[in-house]
Write a protein that holds these residues in place. Structure first.
Motif, PDB file in Angstrom:
ATOM      1  N   ALA A 155       1.515  -2.210  -1.932  1.00 57.32           N
ATOM      2  CA  ALA A 155       0.906  -3.280  -1.139  1.00 57.32           C
ATOM      3  C   ALA A 155       0.834  -4.565  -1.976  1.00 57.32           C
ATOM      4  O   ALA A 155       1.080  -5.659  -1.470  1.00 57.32           O
TER       5      ALA A 155
ATOM      6  N   ALA B 187       0.501 -11.148   3.992  1.00 57.67           N
ATOM      7  CA  ALA B 187      -0.592 -10.196   4.253  1.00 57.67           C
ATOM      8  C   ALA B 187      -0.113  -9.077   5.169  1.00 57.67           C
ATOM      9  O   ALA B 187      -0.443  -7.902   4.959  1.00 57.67           O
TER      10      ALA B 187
ATOM     11  N   THR C 147       0.037  -5.066   4.226  1.00 56.65           N
ATOM     12  CA  THR C 147      -0.621  -4.057   5.077  1.00 56.65           C
ATOM     13  C   THR C 147       0.384  -3.017   5.548  1.00 56.65           C
ATOM     14  O   THR C 147       0.151  -1.810   5.461  1.00 56.65           O
ATOM     15  N   TRP C 148       1.532  -3.493   6.032  1.00 55.93           N
ATOM     16  CA  TRP C 148       2.570  -2.590   6.560  1.00 55.93           C
ATOM     17  C   TRP C 148       3.111  -1.677   5.449  1.00 55.93           C
ATOM     18  O   TRP C 148       3.259  -0.465   5.642  1.00 55.93           O
TER      19      TRP C 148
ATOM     20  N   TYR D 265       0.532   0.950   4.479  1.00 51.83           N
ATOM     21  CA  TYR D 265       0.439   1.945   5.556  1.00 51.83           C
ATOM     22  C   TYR D 265       1.624   2.912   5.502  1.00 51.83           C
ATOM     23  O   TYR D 265       1.458   4.125   5.569  1.00 51.83           O
TER      24      TYR D 265
ATOM     25  N   GLY E 164       2.577  -7.991  -0.947  1.00 53.56           N
ATOM     26  CA  GLY E 164       1.682  -9.117  -0.728  1.00 53.56           C
ATOM     27  C   GLY E 164       2.000 -10.275  -1.642  1.00 53.56           C
ATOM     28  O   GLY E 164       1.736 -11.436  -1.311  1.00 53.56           O
TER      29      GLY E 164
END
Length: 222
Positions: A69, A183, A187-188, A191, A73
């Motif tokens: 992440a 962002a 997040t993706w 996940y 990011g």
């Protein structure tokens, strides 16, 4: 967590004979599987006390999820129909970390001796929610691993590269503002990494057997 010396991975993307971004990505993914198998097996051979155990899998997944992440990011350029080349280095690093996570989870489940390229590709694809062709057959609590020819592995890698590219564009195409896009990517990626880790852990709990025959597996487009 992830050993510190293993986190500082190269951002270089292997060159491909194919033209275009997709060729570079396919080449990078193929190299990533070879790199992880060679690098991790060598690392654990030299550092047997660092072999991950079953009770460390949850923390291991969390560590890789946070790491990936942060990579996404921090990516300065956001992917889109015209910008895939810009994110291939970041994407390659994320995928390599995900493959390495799958390898480590296999080791934690006592499957290190069976971690061939075919098994690693098959588990990774299945954990991503994609078909592994006929590379893996899951039946009655067992995973049957077929040996694949080089040509078949190349086809499967190309299919995986296409799937990754589609998912990245789909996840960010409506988010063109740079900060929102970064962002969203973080997040993706987090996940996806967490999901791949949890699914891989489920699969590695099954009994794994080798099918000695090499098949030119027919790959059906999805």
């Amino acid at each position: 967590g992830i050993p510190k010396e293993k986190q500082a991975m190269s951002h270089e993307t292997p060159r491909s004979e194919e033209s275009g971004d997709s060729g570079a990505l396919h080449s990078a993914i193929n190299s990533a599987f070879d790199y992880v198998i060679e690098n991790r097996s060598d690392y654990y051979r030299k550092n047997p006390s660092n072999l991950p155990q079953l009770d460390s899998v949850s923390g291991l997944i969390s560590s890789y999820t946070r790491n990936n992440a942060a990579i996404s990011g921090g990516a300065s350029l956001i992917p889109g129909p015209w910008g895939m080349a810009a994110v291939i280095p970041e994407l390659t690093l994320v995928i390599r970390n995900q493959i390495q996570m799958v390898y480590d989870i296999g080791v934690a489940n006592g499957k290190q001796a069976q971690l061939t390229k075919e098994l690693l590709i098959g588990i990774f694809l299945t954990a991503m929610g994609s078909s592994a062709g006929s590379l893996l057959t899951i039946h009655g609590g067992k995973i049957l691993v077929r040996r694949a020819s080089l040509q078949v592995i190349q086809k499967i890698i190309a299919m995986l590269g296409g799937r990754v590219t589609q998912q990245v564009i789909k996840s960010t195409v409506s988010k063109w503002l740079p900060f929102v896009g970064a962002a969203a990517m973080a997040t993706w990626t987090g996940y996806m990494t967490k999901n791949i880790g949890e699914k891989a852990n489920e699969l590695f709990k099954l009994e794994i057997e080798d099918d000695p025959q090499t098949l030119d597996i027919e790959l059906k487009p999805e």
